[in-house]
Design an enzyme around this catalytic site. Structure first.
Site, PDB file in Angstrom:
ATOM      1  CG  HIS A  45      -2.130  -0.932   1.015  1.00 25.82           C
ATOM      2  ND1 HIS A  45      -2.008  -2.253   1.379  1.00 25.82           N
ATOM      3  CD2 HIS A  45      -3.386  -0.799   0.548  1.00 25.82           C
ATOM      4  CE1 HIS A  45      -3.144  -2.897   1.137  1.00 25.82           C
ATOM      5  NE2 HIS A  45      -3.995  -2.036   0.625  1.00 25.82           N
ATOM      6  CG  HIS A  87      -8.106   2.601  -0.411  1.00 26.28           C
ATOM      7  ND1 HIS A  87      -9.290   1.967  -0.100  1.00 26.28           N
ATOM      8  CD2 HIS A  87      -7.155   1.628  -0.434  1.00 26.28           C
ATOM      9  CE1 HIS A  87      -9.062   0.668   0.046  1.00 26.28           C
ATOM     10  NE2 HIS A  87      -7.773   0.439  -0.151  1.00 26.28           N
ATOM     11  CG  HIS A 125      -6.756  -2.877   5.046  1.00 25.15           C
ATOM     12  ND1 HIS A 125      -6.842  -4.135   4.513  1.00 25.15           N
ATOM     13  CD2 HIS A 125      -6.405  -2.067   4.011  1.00 25.15           C
ATOM     14  CE1 HIS A 125      -6.583  -4.083   3.230  1.00 25.15           C
ATOM     15  NE2 HIS A 125      -6.309  -2.822   2.904  1.00 25.15           N
TER      16      HIS A 125
END
Length: 607
Positions: free
Chosen positions: A273, A462, A383
Site C-alpha cells: 500500500h 483509501h 488495514h
C-alpha cells in the site's frame, strides 16, 4: 540479470543500426564510425538500457563530454508530444542522453539538440534518431478475463490545459500460476497468497502507453523475497520512483536505473500500500511485525498495522506499532464490512455478507490469524493503506480502512486527532474525534454515524494526503477517496445503492474541527463505485485534484454476487474547486490500485 540486459542492448543496437538509413535531420561535429547502431554524431542508441523499461533509451555520449541536451519524441499524428531538457547530472549518470516516452511497436523519431565539449571548445549539434521499440510484452497470467498484458484506454475528455499530462498507472494483474509452488493448502496458505502480476505503465492524454515496467528481472512469483503486489508508487523530489512489493522496497529512475532494491528489515514483513518519501530523505513504510508476542503469549505475524521510518541506508530509525497506539478491538466497522470485498481479496461468493458479533467473539479466542477481517493483533483490524508525513509537527497521517478513520499520530506515538464516525471509540480515543462544522464554523448536527448538511465521514477509505501547498501548522487540508463500503456502519438494502466519493476536508487543529469543502462522486452513482483501492490527491503544478476510481465498473451480477468481468476504472483530474472533471480517462478490463501524474521536469531537468 546482466546477461539479459546485455542481450537486450545488443538487439536494440542491431535494430537501430538497421534503421540508420532512415535517420532524419543533420548533425554537426566529428562522427566516429565503425560502431553498430550508431546513427549520428554521438554514440550508439541503446534501447531499454537497464532491462526494466522497454520504452526508454540512452544515446551514448560517443566519448564526448556532454554539457546539455534537449529531447523531443515526435508524436504520432494527433498524438501527445513529449519534450524535455536534460541537465548535466542526468547526462553524466547515464553516460549519454536519456530518452523517455517512446511508442511501442513503432519506429520513433527522436529529435535531439545537444552541446558537448571537445578540444576545449563547446560544440552544438542536433540530430533526429530513428529508434524502434517492440510491442508491449509481459508475463501473461492465462486468466480468461485478462486481454493482454496491460489494459485498454478510452479517453473521454481532456481540457487543453491538461493535454501535457502523463499518468503513472499502478494496476494489479491476475494471479500467476507459479505462485502455487510456494503455497500450501491450495488455493490458500503460505507466504505468497497475496501476490499478483504487476501492471505498471505511464499513459499520455491520448491513451498511448509511453512507458511500462517489464518486471521479469526484479519480480519472481517463485520467490518469497522477490514477489508480492507492487504498490505505493510515488515520484520523489529527485524525479525517481519509489514503491514496494511483498518483502522489498525499491527506488528506480524513469530510465530504469536501479537506485536501490532492498529487503525489508528483518523484524518486519509484508509491505503493501504505502511508501512515503520524507523531506529528510527517509521513507515511511507500511509493513507489519514479523514476530509479536501478544498479551495472551501467542506469537503472531501482524497484518498491515505497523509503520516504520527508514533512513537512506535502510536503517530503521523509528516505528509506530498501531496495535499499541489505537484500539485493535474496535469492531464496529469490521462487523459492517462487505466480506466480498476486503481490499483486493474480492470474493464474489461473500458479496453483501457481514460478520456477526458472535462470529467475531469466537474469532477473538481462536487461533485463526492472518489476513482476515477481525480484531486484535494478528488479524486485519486496521488495514492501513496510506501514510503521509506532516513536517510542521513531525507527525504522520494514516488512512485506516477497517476503522473507517483518518488519524494523525505524533512522534510521541500519541493520537492528535481522529476524523471518523464516533461510534465505538472508547477513551482516550473518543476525546481525539474531530467535530464536524459548516462553512461558518458552526457545529453540524450529527448522530454517531451520520450528519446533516451534506457532511459525511469517509468509509473504508483509501488515501489520506495532506495538501502541503494549502496547509500550515494550524489549518490543514486533507484529500481522501471515500470508497463507501459500510457507509453508516451498515450494508444497504440493494447493492446498487453503494457509491464512492473523492473528498477534501479542512481541519482546524487548534479548534479540533473538520469542514467538508469539496466532494465528487455521489452523483455518478453505482457505476463509479469502487469497493476497494483508489486515490484522491492534490497536485500543485496545475492546482488540481487527481482522482482514480480504481475498481469502478466491477461487473457483478447483483442478483447472485458473481463477478462477470474485470473493472473499468476512471482517472479524473479537476481544477481546484470545480465539480466537473477537466480530464476523464477510462481504463478497460483491469483492477486498478492508484494513478498519479508524472513530472519529466523533476526526472531530467532538476537532478
Amino acid at each position: 540479470m546482466q546477461k539479459r540486459v546485455f542481450l537486450k542492448g545488443m538487439l536494440a543496437t542491431a535494430l537501430t543500426g538497421a534503421l540508420q538509413a532512415h535517420a532524419m535531420g543533420t548533425a554537426s561535429g566529428p562522427a566516429v564510425v565503425g560502431y553498430a547502431g550508431q546513427q549520428g554524431p554521438l554514440g550508439i542508441v541503446e534501447v531499454n538500457p537497464y532491462g526494466v523499461a522497454p520504452l526508454t533509451a540512452v544515446i551514448r555520449n560517443g566519448g564526448y563530454e556532454l554539457l546539455k541536451a534537449h529531447v523531443r519524441v515526435v508524436p504520432k499524428k494527433g498524438g501527445q508530444e513529449i519534450a524535455y531538457d536534460v541537465a548535466r547530472p542526468a547526462l553524466l549518470t547515464h553516460g549519454g542522453i536519456p530518452v523517455f516516452g517512446l511508442y511501442a511497436d513503432y519506429a520513433n523519431q527522436v529529435e535531439v539538440d545537444f552541446t558537448y565539449r571537445f578540444d576545449q571548445k563547446e560544440v552544438a549539434g542536433k540530430h533526429t534518431y530513428t529508434v524502434w521499440c517492440g510491442p508491449v510484452h509481459g508475463m501473461e497470467t492465462g486468466a480468461a478475463g485478462q486481454r493482454g498484458f496491460l489494459f485498454g484506454v478510452d479517453v473521454k475528455k481532456v481540457d487543453p490545459a491538461f493535454a501535457d499530462r502523463l499518468y503513472l498507472v499502478n494496476n494489479i494483474g491476475g494471479p500467476v500460476g507459479a505462485n502455487s509452488r510456494v503455497v500450501w493448502n491450495n488455493p490458500m496458505g503460505g507466504a505468497l497468497t497475496w501476490n499478483f502480476q504487476p501492471q505498471i505503465a505511464i499513459i499520455d492524454t491520448t491513451g498511448e502507453v509511453r512507458w511500462y515496467l517489464d518486471a521479469h528481472d526484479i519480480w519472481d512469483p517463485n520467490s518469497i523475497y522477490s514477489a508480492g503486489c507492487m504498490m505505493g508508487f510515488r515520484q520523489n523530489t529527485d524525479g525517481a520512483i519509489t514503491w514496494g512489493y511483498g518483502q522489498r522496497y525499491v527506488k528506480y529512475d524513469l530510465i530504469g536505473r536501479e537506485i536501490f532494491n532492498r529487503r525489508l528489515p528483518t523484524g518486519y514483513n509484508d509491505f503493501s500500500h504505502s511508501m512515503d518519501p520524507m523531506p529528510n530523505g527517509h521513507y515511511l513504510l507500511r509493513v507489519a511485525s514479523a514476530d509479536l508476542r501478544r498479551i495472551d503469549q501467542k506469537r503472531v505475524r501482524t497484518v498491515r498495522d505497523v509503520i516504520i521510518e527508514v533512513d537512506e541506508d535502510g536503517t530503521v530509525v523509528d516505528e509506530w506499532r498501531l496495535f499499541d497506539i489505537l484500539d485493535p478491538y474496535r469492531s464496529d466497522v469490521i462487523k459492517a464490512l462487505d466480506q466480498g470485498a476486503v481490499c483486493l481479496n474480492i470474493d464474489a461468493s461473500k458479496a453483501g455478507h457481514t460478520l456477526s458479533a458472535e462470529e467475531l467473539k469466537a474469532q477473538e479466542t481462536s487461533d485463526n490469524f492472518g489476513d482476515i477481517a477481525g480484531t486484535g493483533p494478528g488479524r486485519n483490524w486496521a488495514h492501513v493503506n496510506s501514510v503521509d508525513y506532516d513536517p510542521t509537527d513531525d507527525s504522520i497521517i494514516i488512512s485506516s480502512r477497517h476503522q473507517s478513520a483518518i488519524i494523525k499520530i505524533g512522534r510521541d506515538k500519541k493520537v492528535k486527532w481522529i476524523l471518523g464516525a464516533p461510534r465505538g471509540w472508547r477513551s482516550p480515543w473518543k476525546e481525539a474525534l474531530l467535530t464536524p462544522v459548516d462553512a461558518n464554523g458552526k457545529p453540524i448536527t450529527c448522530t454517531d454515524v451520520s450528519c446533516e448538511g451534506g457532511f459525511d465521514w469517509t468509509w473504508t477509505q483509501h488515501t489520506a494526503f495532506r495538501i502541503d501547498a494549502k496547509s500550515d501548522k494550524d489549518v490543514i487540508y486533507i484529500t481522501s477517496f471515500d470508497n463507501g463500503d459500510a457507509r453508516g456502519m451498515e450494508q444497504p438494502a440493494l447493492p446498487e445503492e453503494k457509491y464512492s466519493r473523492a473528498v477534501v476536508f479542512k481541519i482546524d487543529q487548534k479548534k479540533h474541527t473538520v469542514e467538508q469543502i469539496w466532494t465528487y462522486g455521489k452523483e455518478r452513482g453505482h457505476g463509479w463505485y469502487s469497493p476497494v483501492t483508489s486515490l484522491t490527491e492534490y497536485h500543485e503544478d496545475k492546482d488540481s485534484i487527481v482522482v482514480y476510481s480504481a475498481t469502478a465498473g466491477s461487473d457483478f451480477d447483483l442478483s447472485t454476487g458473481a463477478m462477470k468481468g474485470l473493472p473499468n476504472p476512471y482517472i479524473e483530474e479537476f481544477k481546484w474547486g470545480s465539480t466537473e472533471p477537466a480530464v476523464e480517462i477510462q481504463l478497460k478490463n483491469t483492477s486498478g490500485y492508484q494513478a498519479m501524474p508524472i513530472s519529466l521536469k523533476r526526472a531530467f531537468e532538476l537532478n
